[in-house]
Design an enzyme around this catalytic site. Structure first.
Site, short mmCIF file in Angstrom:
data_model
loop_
_atom_site.label_atom_id
_atom_site.label_comp_id
_atom_site.label_asym_id
_atom_site.label_seq_id
_atom_site.Cartn_x
_atom_site.Cartn_y
_atom_site.Cartn_z
N ARG A 103 68.89 36.57 77.07
CA ARG A 103 68.09 37.80 77.09
C ARG A 103 67.09 37.83 75.94
O ARG A 103 66.70 38.89 75.48
CB ARG A 103 68.99 39.01 77.02
CG ARG A 103 69.89 38.98 75.81
CD ARG A 103 70.28 40.34 75.50
NE ARG A 103 71.36 40.32 74.54
CZ ARG A 103 71.99 41.40 74.21
NH1 ARG A 103 71.69 42.54 74.75
NH2 ARG A 103 72.95 41.34 73.32
N LYS A 122 63.90 40.60 72.53
CA LYS A 122 65.32 40.57 72.87
C LYS A 122 65.58 41.75 73.81
O LYS A 122 65.36 42.90 73.44
CB LYS A 122 66.17 40.70 71.61
CG LYS A 122 67.67 40.60 71.87
CD LYS A 122 68.44 40.41 70.58
CE LYS A 122 69.94 40.35 70.81
NZ LYS A 122 70.67 40.18 69.55
N ASP A 269 76.27 29.01 68.30
CA ASP A 269 75.01 29.43 68.92
C ASP A 269 74.38 30.58 68.15
O ASP A 269 73.25 30.97 68.44
CB ASP A 269 75.22 29.83 70.39
CG ASP A 269 76.35 30.82 70.57
OD1 ASP A 269 77.49 30.51 70.17
OD2 ASP A 269 76.10 31.92 71.09
P1 AMP Z 1 75.83 36.67 71.87
O1 AMP Z 1 77.31 36.77 71.81
O2 AMP Z 1 75.12 37.99 71.99
O3 AMP Z 1 75.25 35.82 70.79
O4 AMP Z 1 75.49 35.96 73.24
C1 AMP Z 1 76.06 34.75 73.67
C2 AMP Z 1 75.30 34.26 74.86
O5 AMP Z 1 75.27 35.25 75.89
C3 AMP Z 1 73.84 33.92 74.59
O6 AMP Z 1 73.51 32.84 75.40
C4 AMP Z 1 73.12 35.17 75.03
O7 AMP Z 1 71.78 34.93 75.35
C5 AMP Z 1 73.93 35.60 76.22
N1 AMP Z 1 73.84 37.05 76.47
C6 AMP Z 1 74.35 38.04 75.72
N2 AMP Z 1 74.07 39.24 76.25
C7 AMP Z 1 73.38 39.00 77.39
C8 AMP Z 1 72.80 39.83 78.41
N3 AMP Z 1 72.87 41.16 78.37
N4 AMP Z 1 72.18 39.21 79.42
C9 AMP Z 1 72.09 37.88 79.49
N5 AMP Z 1 72.61 37.06 78.59
C10 AMP Z 1 73.24 37.60 77.54
MG MG Z 2 73.78 34.95 70.26
#
Ligand code: AMP
Ligand code: MG
Length: 520
Positions: A103, A122, A269
């Site tokens: 996102r 974002k 990540d």
């Molecule tokens: P995060 O835990 O927020 O760092 O996210 C881990 C993974 O999930 C990353 O690849 C993000 O881009 C993806 N991600 C998190 N929230 C969303 C969302 N609402 N829609 C799509 N992908 C998401």
């Molecule tokens: Mg992330």
């Protein structure tokens, strides 16, 4: 609105030939082109003046329709091609495969004053990496990222930045606590800015797929554009690159420990290759000093990402990066050496950081013990980290008896400071008073130096929540109030003294204040 646009990343690196916005595994490519989603009724609710000028923009620009449309994804500027990056990652200790910008959508790069900045949205809709989610972000998490990333910058902590905070006008369905209670929330977009958003995971994904060709292309690109001091690609320089990433990662985490910041999701990540704090999700600020604390309810069982474990996790993540770079180096010894150095450097830098917090600038062989004893006594009862260290600069040489009085505002339950606990505090202040006797700096100078590393104002968890509660009702004044306050976290700001206070009791167990999930 005039921006000096660059597209170095997308011009230099292999792209995904598939231009459809469908979810898929993307191979042998660093990114996929994708267009942000059109939003229903975009509205900019805050702009960082600092970042405007960093990008060569003015407040006048920020008030234009184009600004609003570009930074909410509704207008794609000419000569720009937005894209989402491909990366993988280790999440909570396990390899999770391809993740990617699910996102986040990179708009373009901007060159200004000889610096090049990546600009990304974002929450601007789905990408090939969105997996099962919607690519959107809600207002609460966007306010948290917007306020915190700028606050961290002003605290002197390396971080990605934020240019603007906007409402999309769309509604987003979220299960905030992952307990089956879904509700609609306001959609929002933060425009983030950094020299690069590359993460450890961008390198890991190619190593995991044994695509050493793309791995090398990406490493060479990263060194050339972001570590130019290292020089031309070679085995030696790949090692030097890893050494520098290791050092930057450690320095960033030492800063976190200094100010009491807990990232909450230190997956690979979420580790920037530039050593920037990135991805503000269920982060939190220490109130009571507690090595075992994590704000992230998703991690409440094992507390992998608790405050006191952040330095170890930084090292764990660097092991994963070392594994990813290994195919280009094919020699474990120098990598292991760098990882060993991280451990000794951590001991040294952490010690130096603590001595400056305590105002100790001469060297003294007892300082390790003094720090150890302080940590022990801080853990005896709930003691506010920010108030404790800030107040300590009022301590005057030679009078140990004043100690408890000077820091009394830091104790959450003041009447616990009695009996043997009070005695342990008095003993510690006695030791501290004696130690300060060996300092040659004037009282005034010591205080100024301590106040430059012990912030007076941080984004306490409940403060962000108050701004969120107001914003959900359409009132954005609190966002600006906190934004302005946190621009000068080390200054006395008498008109803002109310924010130099312990967390109020209502916030102790409130959702959003002490309990956060990854839902955002
Ligand atoms: P995060 O835990 O927020 O760092 O996210 C881990 C993974 O999930 C990353 O690849 C993000 O881009 C993806 N991600 C998190 N929230 C969303 C969302 N609402 N829609 C799509 N992908 C998401
Ligand atoms: Mg992330």
């Amino acid at each position: 609105m005039q921006l000096h646009i660059k597209n170095n990343f997308s011009k230099s690196l292999p792209s995904d030939p598939n231009l459809n916005n469908t979810r898929r595994q993307v191979k042998e490519a660093c990114f996929s082109y994708v267009i942000p989603k059109q939003t229903d009724n975009p509205k900019i609710i805050h702009v960082s003046e600092d970042m405007l000028s960093t990008l060569g923009l003015s407040s006048k620009d920020a008030a234009t329709k184009d600004f609003k449309n570009v930074f909410t994804g509704n207008l794609v500027l000419e000569n720009t091609k937005p894209y989402a990056m491909c990366y993988g990652g280790h999440q909570f200790g396990n390899w999770a495969g391809q993740l990617g910008d699910g996102r986040a959508i990179n708009l373009f790069e901007v060159e200004h004053r000889n610096k090049i900045w990546q600009v990304q949205l974002k929450g601007a809709g789905e990408t090939p990496y969105s997996r099962t989610a919607d690519g959107l972000a809600v207002l609460r998490s966007s306010i948290r990222e917007y306020l915190c990333s700028e606050a961290m910058h002003h605290l002197g902590v390396p971080t990605t930045r934020a240019l603007s905070l906007a409402l999309t006008g769309d509604e987003v369905l979220r299960d905030m606590l992952y307990d089956g209670n879904q509700a609609y929330e306001k959609g929002a977009i933060v425009t983030r800015v950094a020299p690069s958003f590359l993460r450890f995971g961008n390198f890991e994904i190619f190593a995991a797929r044994q695509d050493h060709k793309t791995l090398r292309t990406l490493v060479d690109y990263t060194i050339e554009n972001h570590f130019p001091n290292i020089g031309a690609p070679s085995k030696e320089n790949y090692i030097a690159f890893f050494a520098e990433v290791s050092q930057r990662t450690l320095d960033m985490i030492i800063h976190w420990q200094r100010v009491g910041f807990v990232h909450g999701v230190m997956n690979t990540d979420n580790m920037s290759i530039l050593g920037l704090t990135i991805d503000y999700g269920p982060y939190g600020w220490l109130e009571g000093f507690d090595f075992g604390w994590t704000p992230n309810t998703t991690d409440s069982q094992h507390k992998r990402y608790r405050f006191g474990n952040q330095p170890n996790i930084g090292l764990w993540n660097l092991y994963k990066l070392a594994n990813a770079l290994y195919p280009l180096i094919e020699d474990t010894e120098p990598l292991e050496h760098i990882l060993e150095n991280y451990k000794t450097d951590f001991q040294r830098k952490s010690f130096e950081m603590m001595t400056t917090k305590l105002g100790l600038f001469e060297s003294d062989s007892n300082d390790k013990l003094l720090i150890q004893n302080l940590e022990d006594v801080l853990l005896l009862t709930e003691t506010d980290m920010t108030i404790f260290f800030r107040s300590l600069s009022n301590f005057k040489k030679g009078d140990s008896k004043q100690g408890l009085d000077i820091v009394k505002e830091a104790f959450y339950v003041p009447n616990q400071i009695s009996g043997s606990i009070a005695q342990q505090w008095r003993d510690w202040f006695q030791m501290y008073a004696e130690r300060l006797g060996g300092e040659t700096l004037s009282e005034e100078k010591r205080k100024a130096k301590m106040n430059a590393v012990n912030p007076k104002y941080v984004l306490r968890n409940y403060m962000a929540q108050l701004a969120i509660d107001d914003a959900n009702k359409g009132d954005y004044k609190r966002i600006d109030e906190l934004f302005q306050l946190l621009k000068k976290p080390y200054d006395e700001q008498p008109e803002h003294e109310k924010w130099f206070a312990k967390r109020p009791d209502w916030a102790r167990h409130k959702v959003g204040c002490s309990m956060l999930s990854c839902s955002s």
